[in-house]
Design an enzyme around this catalytic site. Sequence first.
Site, mmCIF file in Angstrom:
data_model
loop_
_atom_site.group_PDB
_atom_site.id
_atom_site.type_symbol
_atom_site.label_atom_id
_atom_site.label_comp_id
_atom_site.label_asym_id
_atom_site.label_seq_id
_atom_site.Cartn_x
_atom_site.Cartn_y
_atom_site.Cartn_z
ATOM 1 N N GLU A 165 37.531 26.898 22.859
ATOM 2 C CA GLU A 165 37.309 26.617 21.582
ATOM 3 C C GLU A 165 36.077 27.116 20.778
ATOM 4 O O GLU A 165 35.022 26.525 20.559
ATOM 5 C CB GLU A 165 37.162 24.914 21.644
ATOM 6 C CG GLU A 165 38.228 24.191 22.210
ATOM 7 C CD GLU A 165 37.965 22.674 22.481
ATOM 8 O OE1 GLU A 165 36.979 22.028 22.082
ATOM 9 O OE2 GLU A 165 38.836 21.950 22.815
ATOM 10 N N GLU A 348 44.949 21.801 26.788
ATOM 11 C CA GLU A 348 44.306 20.694 26.688
ATOM 12 C C GLU A 348 44.996 19.703 25.745
ATOM 13 O O GLU A 348 45.356 19.808 24.645
ATOM 14 C CB GLU A 348 42.795 20.531 26.195
ATOM 15 C CG GLU A 348 41.907 21.114 27.138
ATOM 16 C CD GLU A 348 40.401 21.102 26.434
ATOM 17 O OE1 GLU A 348 39.994 20.353 25.733
ATOM 18 O OE2 GLU A 348 39.517 22.062 26.885
HETATM 19 O O1 IFM Z 1 35.670 17.484 26.698
HETATM 20 C C1 IFM Z 1 36.137 18.362 25.682
HETATM 21 C C2 IFM Z 1 36.434 19.633 26.205
HETATM 22 O O2 IFM Z 1 35.246 20.262 26.682
HETATM 23 C C3 IFM Z 1 36.586 20.660 24.972
HETATM 24 N N1 IFM Z 1 37.801 20.149 24.274
HETATM 25 C C4 IFM Z 1 37.736 18.819 23.851
HETATM 26 C C5 IFM Z 1 37.186 17.877 24.954
HETATM 27 C C6 IFM Z 1 37.258 16.432 24.676
HETATM 28 O O3 IFM Z 1 36.242 16.246 23.545
#
Ligand code: IFM
Length: 441
Positions: A165, A348
């Site tokens: 990210e 994710e």
């Molecule tokens: O916890 C975070 C992660 O580190 C990166 N993506 C989003 C998740 C939730 O906010």
Amino acid sequence: MTDVVFPRGFFWGASTSSYQIEGALDADGRGPSVWDTFTAAGRIGDGSSAATACDHYHRWPEDIALLKDAGFNTYRFSIAWPRIVPAGTGAVNGKGLDFYDRLVDGLLEAGIRPMACLYHWDLPQPLEDRGGWLGREIVGPFADYAEIVARRLADRVKDWMTLNEPNVVAIFGYGLGDHAPGHTLGEAGMLKALHHQNLAQGAALRALRAIGPDLRLGTVINLQPCGAQSADAQDVAAAARWDAVWNRVPLDGVMKGEIPSILAEKMAGIVQPGDEAAIRFPIDLLGINYYSRMTMKYETGHPFDVWWGEAKCDRWTGMAWPVQPDGLYDLLTSLKDGYGNPAVYIAENGAAYDDEVAPDGMVHDAERVAFYRDHLVQVARAAADGCNVKGYLCWSLLDNFEWAFGLSKRFGIVRVDYETLKRTPKDSYHFLSAVAKRGGF
Ligand code: IFM
């Protein structure tokens, strides 16, 4: 009976990140990171810290057992740069490498494919002191760090992700200040940090490729289909600007070597000749993190004259994020149609809710189960429609340190009691486990 099916050989697993779960911040020669500094400055909402977090640094065998028992065959973890090169450049900390060595061996013994992410936000503080992602000087140290880690682990780790990210790092860390290192530099901070991450990533990917032609290399981007709050021309234009900043600088950078034309003028002083070629790389895997769509509106006083608008939605998570599973389908099909149908991993996807421990000692997180079920329906639909989606990794294996929210937001499919560090699988763990074991539901 199985109604929702996934392609043969589909990968199932969970993701975590070093800073959010490891704890042991002073152990074995680890150096300071920007998140240590941000925490010490009192910037974490609930006043907590990641000093212990889930104590994964010591309890990793138990966490591998949780993955294995779930029937997961893939695990994405991140490596803490400050454990490997504590000062950001220079001396390498062998004990840091030893930790990931043990973890990788443990995963392989359990039959779990390790997917290593090199940067999930824990930047060594000494590098930040020299400008962090605001300057090009960080490119060399990041590529060197990538090479050091890969020289140690690439005989066993075949899947490598560079960044997690980069858009969130740049926008919240350098533009708006909600994340470490807490700069409020607006547009310039965001664009510099985005571009320099792209450059560092390009250099790291080349270093990794030189080490192993057999490695599968990629990156992870939090992509959010971006729409306007209304049909008003100003809202529509604002959403297009934000789509360029949030989604397209990182995605088009690596996939196409392109800076979105809408940002060309603003990035003119940042991008140098040859940069487009340097940021492009033929990746083998694209990790996407999906949580929701974005609904944006025109509003002055913010970077790019854009701000978050109101989503039309009747379900919300404990982060007050809208639940919009069909956005994941749209995202996957847009990658198929606009980016050559790359091999995609959902790296994710998940939700925080205010979990409660029931009288039976368990966590019956029905909302999270519904969240997963509804998103998996969209993944299966996208795969059936020809999207090259290879695997699904939930966020996250464990409740953990949710950055500026500290320990107050729980994203895990396994509850962590932060007093005792006891792990308790939630109903969502059992749900995903059943899906993984059956290949559908
Ligand atoms: O916890 C975070 C992660 O580190 C990166 N993506 C989003 C998740 C939730 O906010």
